[in-house]
Scaffold this motif. Structure first.
Motif, mmCIF file in Angstrom:
data_model
loop_
_atom_site.group_PDB
_atom_site.id
_atom_site.type_symbol
_atom_site.label_atom_id
_atom_site.label_comp_id
_atom_site.label_asym_id
_atom_site.label_seq_id
_atom_site.Cartn_x
_atom_site.Cartn_y
_atom_site.Cartn_z
ATOM 1 N N CYS A 8 48.079 45.344 34.617
ATOM 2 C CA CYS A 8 47.873 43.908 34.384
ATOM 3 C C CYS A 8 47.672 43.548 32.911
ATOM 4 C CB CYS A 8 46.657 43.432 35.178
ATOM 5 S SG CYS A 8 46.801 43.691 36.939
ATOM 6 N N ASN A 22 45.238 32.273 40.308
ATOM 7 C CA ASN A 22 45.499 32.601 41.713
ATOM 8 C C ASN A 22 46.740 33.481 41.865
ATOM 9 O OD1 ASN A 22 44.819 32.659 44.387
ATOM 10 N ND2 ASN A 22 45.717 30.690 44.874
ATOM 11 N N THR A 23 46.886 34.470 40.993
ATOM 12 C CA THR A 23 47.982 35.437 41.034
ATOM 13 C C THR A 23 47.378 36.822 41.172
ATOM 14 O OG1 THR A 23 49.449 34.064 39.713
ATOM 15 C CG2 THR A 23 49.895 36.425 39.711
ATOM 16 N N TYR A 24 47.790 37.545 42.219
ATOM 17 C CA TYR A 24 47.211 38.871 42.450
ATOM 18 C C TYR A 24 48.105 39.702 43.364
ATOM 19 C CZ TYR A 24 45.586 36.543 46.696
ATOM 20 O OH TYR A 24 45.528 35.832 47.863
#
Length: 87
Positions: A8, A22-24
């Motif tokens: 990441c 809200n990105t995972y």
């Protein structure tokens, strides 16, 4: 901590990627399997790692609050854009 940096933090810095709320990615760290040429998400359709034992499987990917990958399949249609370096 090392995995987060490798998967990441470092790519985000290297490729100048913007913050995306809200990105995972949800991963099953217990899943073990042998790498094969089946179900690859690549244009060349082969891997030099065939036969190696691996552990950890991506179960779901959420981008900006939308599920785009679940249980081995992409969901929806591409709606992204190419992000160019700031150089």
């Amino acid at each position: 901590k090392r995995f987060i940096a490798m998967a990441c933090t470092n790519p985000k810095e290297r490729f100048f990627l913007p913050d995306q709320g809200n990105t995972y990615v949800l991963i099953n760290p217990e899943k073990k399997y042998a790498i094969s040429n089946n179900h690859l998400f690549t244009k060349c359709a082969w891997t030099p790692f065939i036969g190696l034992q691996a552990q950890g499987e991506i179960e779901e990917v959420v981008l900006r609050g939308k599920i785009v990958f679940r249980k081995g399949k992409f969901i929806g249609s591409p709606s992204g854009r190419i992000i160019k370096p700031l150089n």
